[in-house]
Design a protein around this motif. Sequence first.
Motif, PDB file in Angstrom:
ATOM      1  N   GLN A  74       0.818  -1.215   0.000  1.00  0.00           N
ATOM      2  CA  GLN A  74       0.000   0.000   0.000  1.00  0.00           C
ATOM      3  C   GLN A  74       0.852   1.265   0.000  1.00  0.00           C
ATOM      4  O   GLN A  74       0.411   2.315  -0.468  1.00  0.00           O
ATOM      5  CB  GLN A  74      -0.949  -0.003   1.206  1.00  0.00           C
ATOM      6  CG  GLN A  74      -2.106  -0.983   1.056  1.00  0.00           C
ATOM      7  CD  GLN A  74      -3.004  -1.032   2.274  1.00  0.00           C
ATOM      8  OE1 GLN A  74      -2.613  -0.646   3.381  1.00  0.00           O
ATOM      9  NE2 GLN A  74      -4.228  -1.510   2.089  1.00  0.00           N
ATOM     10  N   SER A  75       2.082   1.162   0.493  1.00  0.00           N
ATOM     11  CA  SER A  75       2.994   2.308   0.474  1.00  0.00           C
ATOM     12  C   SER A  75       3.557   2.561  -0.915  1.00  0.00           C
ATOM     13  O   SER A  75       4.089   3.651  -1.180  1.00  0.00           O
ATOM     14  CB  SER A  75       4.140   2.083   1.472  1.00  0.00           C
ATOM     15  OG  SER A  75       3.644   1.990   2.787  1.00  0.00           O
ATOM     16  N   GLY A  76       3.472   1.540  -1.797  1.00  0.00           N
ATOM     17  CA  GLY A  76       3.918   1.734  -3.174  1.00  0.00           C
ATOM     18  C   GLY A  76       4.868   0.683  -3.709  1.00  0.00           C
ATOM     19  O   GLY A  76       5.311   0.763  -4.857  1.00  0.00           O
ATOM     20  N   ALA A  77       5.198  -0.336  -2.909  1.00  0.00           N
ATOM     21  CA  ALA A  77       6.134  -1.370  -3.368  1.00  0.00           C
ATOM     22  C   ALA A  77       5.484  -2.292  -4.389  1.00  0.00           C
ATOM     23  O   ALA A  77       4.307  -2.608  -4.291  1.00  0.00           O
ATOM     24  CB  ALA A  77       6.625  -2.183  -2.179  1.00  0.00           C
ATOM     25  N   GLU A  78       6.285  -2.716  -5.361  1.00  0.00           N
ATOM     26  CA  GLU A  78       5.811  -3.630  -6.408  1.00  0.00           C
ATOM     27  C   GLU A  78       6.562  -4.957  -6.394  1.00  0.00           C
ATOM     28  O   GLU A  78       5.983  -6.001  -6.666  1.00  0.00           O
ATOM     29  CB  GLU A  78       5.992  -2.973  -7.776  1.00  0.00           C
ATOM     30  CG  GLU A  78       5.170  -1.702  -7.928  1.00  0.00           C
ATOM     31  CD  GLU A  78       5.797  -0.760  -8.945  1.00  0.00           C
ATOM     32  OE1 GLU A  78       5.183  -0.562 -10.001  1.00  0.00           O
ATOM     33  OE2 GLU A  78       6.895  -0.234  -8.662  1.00  0.00           O
ATOM     34  N   TYR A  79       7.857  -4.923  -6.109  1.00  0.00           N
ATOM     35  CA  TYR A  79       8.652  -6.143  -5.973  1.00  0.00           C
ATOM     36  C   TYR A  79       8.925  -6.342  -4.477  1.00  0.00           C
ATOM     37  O   TYR A  79       9.428  -5.433  -3.813  1.00  0.00           O
ATOM     38  CB  TYR A  79       9.995  -6.024  -6.693  1.00  0.00           C
ATOM     39  CG  TYR A  79       9.969  -6.268  -8.186  1.00  0.00           C
ATOM     40  CD1 TYR A  79       8.857  -5.959  -8.962  1.00  0.00           C
ATOM     41  CD2 TYR A  79      11.088  -6.786  -8.837  1.00  0.00           C
ATOM     42  CE1 TYR A  79       8.857  -6.168 -10.335  1.00  0.00           C
ATOM     43  CE2 TYR A  79      11.106  -6.988 -10.211  1.00  0.00           C
ATOM     44  CZ  TYR A  79       9.973  -6.682 -10.951  1.00  0.00           C
ATOM     45  OH  TYR A  79       9.987  -6.882 -12.315  1.00  0.00           O
ATOM     46  N   ILE A  80       8.580  -7.509  -3.977  1.00  0.00           N
ATOM     47  CA  ILE A  80       8.791  -7.821  -2.566  1.00  0.00           C
ATOM     48  C   ILE A  80       9.845  -8.901  -2.445  1.00  0.00           C
ATOM     49  O   ILE A  80       9.665 -10.024  -2.922  1.00  0.00           O
ATOM     50  CB  ILE A  80       7.485  -8.308  -1.898  1.00  0.00           C
ATOM     51  CG1 ILE A  80       6.362  -7.269  -2.081  1.00  0.00           C
ATOM     52  CG2 ILE A  80       7.719  -8.641  -0.438  1.00  0.00           C
ATOM     53  CD1 ILE A  80       6.587  -5.953  -1.393  1.00  0.00           C
ATOM     54  N   VAL A  81      10.967  -8.550  -1.818  1.00  0.00           N
ATOM     55  CA  VAL A  81      12.012  -9.537  -1.553  1.00  0.00           C
ATOM     56  C   VAL A  81      11.686 -10.218  -0.227  1.00  0.00           C
ATOM     57  O   VAL A  81      11.423  -9.550   0.773  1.00  0.00           O
ATOM     58  CB  VAL A  81      13.403  -8.879  -1.483  1.00  0.00           C
ATOM     59  CG1 VAL A  81      14.472  -9.922  -1.171  1.00  0.00           C
ATOM     60  CG2 VAL A  81      13.722  -8.162  -2.792  1.00  0.00           C
ATOM     61  N   ALA A  82      11.663 -11.537  -0.233  1.00  0.00           N
ATOM     62  CA  ALA A  82      11.385 -12.288   0.987  1.00  0.00           C
ATOM     63  C   ALA A  82      12.289 -13.506   1.024  1.00  0.00           C
ATOM     64  O   ALA A  82      12.394 -14.227   0.036  1.00  0.00           O
ATOM     65  CB  ALA A  82       9.913 -12.704   1.039  1.00  0.00           C
ATOM     66  N   GLY A  83      12.947 -13.711   2.155  1.00  0.00           N
ATOM     67  CA  GLY A  83      13.842 -14.847   2.301  1.00  0.00           C
ATOM     68  C   GLY A  83      13.243 -15.908   3.180  1.00  0.00           C
ATOM     69  O   GLY A  83      12.673 -16.896   2.729  1.00  0.00           O
ATOM     70  N   SER A  84      13.338 -15.697   4.505  1.00  0.00           N
ATOM     71  CA  SER A  84      12.792 -16.690   5.421  1.00  0.00           C
ATOM     72  C   SER A  84      11.302 -16.877   5.251  1.00  0.00           C
ATOM     73  O   SER A  84      10.788 -17.981   5.422  1.00  0.00           O
ATOM     74  CB  SER A  84      13.124 -16.322   6.872  1.00  0.00           C
ATOM     75  OG  SER A  84      13.451 -14.986   7.045  1.00  0.00           O
ATOM     76  N   ALA A  85      10.577 -15.814   4.866  1.00  0.00           N
ATOM     77  CA  ALA A  85       9.121 -15.925   4.686  1.00  0.00           C
ATOM     78  C   ALA A  85       8.756 -16.850   3.529  1.00  0.00           C
ATOM     79  O   ALA A  85       7.651 -17.384   3.482  1.00  0.00           O
ATOM     80  CB  ALA A  85       8.516 -14.534   4.457  1.00  0.00           C
ATOM     81  N   VAL A  86       9.676 -17.053   2.597  1.00  0.00           N
ATOM     82  CA  VAL A  86       9.436 -17.963   1.463  1.00  0.00           C
ATOM     83  C   VAL A  86       9.937 -19.373   1.759  1.00  0.00           C
ATOM     84  O   VAL A  86       9.257 -20.360   1.498  1.00  0.00           O
ATOM     85  CB  VAL A  86      10.103 -17.424   0.180  1.00  0.00           C
ATOM     86  CG1 VAL A  86      10.150 -18.505  -0.908  1.00  0.00           C
ATOM     87  CG2 VAL A  86       9.360 -16.201  -0.341  1.00  0.00           C
ATOM     88  N   PHE A  87      11.144 -19.476   2.316  1.00  0.00           N
ATOM     89  CA  PHE A  87      11.785 -20.789   2.425  1.00  0.00           C
ATOM     90  C   PHE A  87      11.524 -21.510   3.747  1.00  0.00           C
ATOM     91  O   PHE A  87      11.892 -22.678   3.884  1.00  0.00           O
ATOM     92  CB  PHE A  87      13.295 -20.638   2.206  1.00  0.00           C
ATOM     93  CG  PHE A  87      13.662 -20.309   0.790  1.00  0.00           C
ATOM     94  CD1 PHE A  87      13.688 -21.289  -0.186  1.00  0.00           C
ATOM     95  CD2 PHE A  87      13.972 -19.006   0.416  1.00  0.00           C
ATOM     96  CE1 PHE A  87      14.026 -21.000  -1.499  1.00  0.00           C
ATOM     97  CE2 PHE A  87      14.306 -18.694  -0.889  1.00  0.00           C
ATOM     98  CZ  PHE A  87      14.323 -19.693  -1.855  1.00  0.00           C
ATOM     99  N   LYS A  88      10.866 -20.848   4.710  1.00  0.00           N
ATOM    100  CA  LYS A  88      10.663 -21.489   6.019  1.00  0.00           C
ATOM    101  C   LYS A  88       9.845 -22.789   5.868  1.00  0.00           C
ATOM    102  O   LYS A  88       8.915 -22.876   5.064  1.00  0.00           O
ATOM    103  CB  LYS A  88       9.962 -20.531   6.981  1.00  0.00           C
ATOM    104  CG  LYS A  88       8.541 -20.155   6.577  1.00  0.00           C
ATOM    105  CD  LYS A  88       7.923 -19.198   7.581  1.00  0.00           C
ATOM    106  CE  LYS A  88       6.492 -18.845   7.163  1.00  0.00           C
ATOM    107  NZ  LYS A  88       5.870 -17.905   8.096  1.00  0.00           N
ATOM    108  N   ASN A  89      10.239 -23.767   6.637  1.00  0.00           N
ATOM    109  CA  ASN A  89       9.553 -25.069   6.687  1.00  0.00           C
ATOM    110  C   ASN A  89       9.563 -25.826   5.362  1.00  0.00           C
ATOM    111  O   ASN A  89       8.927 -26.873   5.236  1.00  0.00           O
ATOM    112  CB  ASN A  89       8.088 -24.912   7.147  1.00  0.00           C
ATOM    113  CG  ASN A  89       7.974 -24.164   8.457  1.00  0.00           C
ATOM    114  OD1 ASN A  89       8.804 -24.353   9.334  1.00  0.00           O
ATOM    115  ND2 ASN A  89       6.976 -23.318   8.597  1.00  0.00           N
ATOM    116  N   GLY A  90      10.239 -25.286   4.340  1.00  0.00           N
ATOM    117  CA  GLY A  90      10.298 -25.959   3.049  1.00  0.00           C
ATOM    118  C   GLY A  90       9.025 -25.877   2.226  1.00  0.00           C
ATOM    119  O   GLY A  90       8.949 -26.454   1.140  1.00  0.00           O
TER     120      GLY A  90
END
Length: 217
Positions: A187-203
């Motif tokens: 909502q602040s204006g981001a279009e590309y979201i980088v996520a590390g642990s939020a993507v790979f956690k628990n496999g």
Amino acid sequence: MIKIAPSILSADFSKLGEDVKKLEMCNADVVHIDVMDGMFVPNISFGIPVIKSIRNITKLPFDVHLMIEEPGRYIEDFVKAGADIITVHYEADRHIDRTINYIKSFGVKAAIALNPGTPVSVLKDIIPSLDMVLIMSVNPGFGGQKYISYASKKIKEVNELKEEYNKNLIIEVDGGIDVHNIKEVVQSGAEYIVAGSAVFKNGNIEENINNLKEAAK
């Protein structure tokens, strides 16, 4: 439509190729590759040989984030390794305008990253030349940090510059983003979201990416 750019810094390095392959099948949009030299940031990650080795595994764009000193010295090498977007830190390059133009001369996208303590105002003169701005919402160098709340204000400031100077600019945000705060970031204006642990956690890569995209709506 937002794009999720998983940071492979949080992947399982013992099966990196397998994890990168999974990203394409699991609704990821971009592969975010954090290159650290142990000088600009205190950590050391991976470099050109690793990027080359995974380039043929996926057709997803490679967003190569150079957290290194004097990045201009290595641009051509990262292009040859397979980068589609090259991000350099404003704080790491004394000749940032020259480096932006050098990146673009290879036909790849040029991006500037700003550390949390660097004001958005430094971008005003160069933003018309950029393809993307990366707002760091944690201090770079380590995964798993908490989102710095004032990053949302900085995203909005970049969005204002985008509207005035470069409507095609992509705004990317990196650090501490999960299902609980992704909506605020978007909502602040981001279009590309980088996520590390939020993507790979628990496999559970596919489920995690889908949850992020759903939470962003």
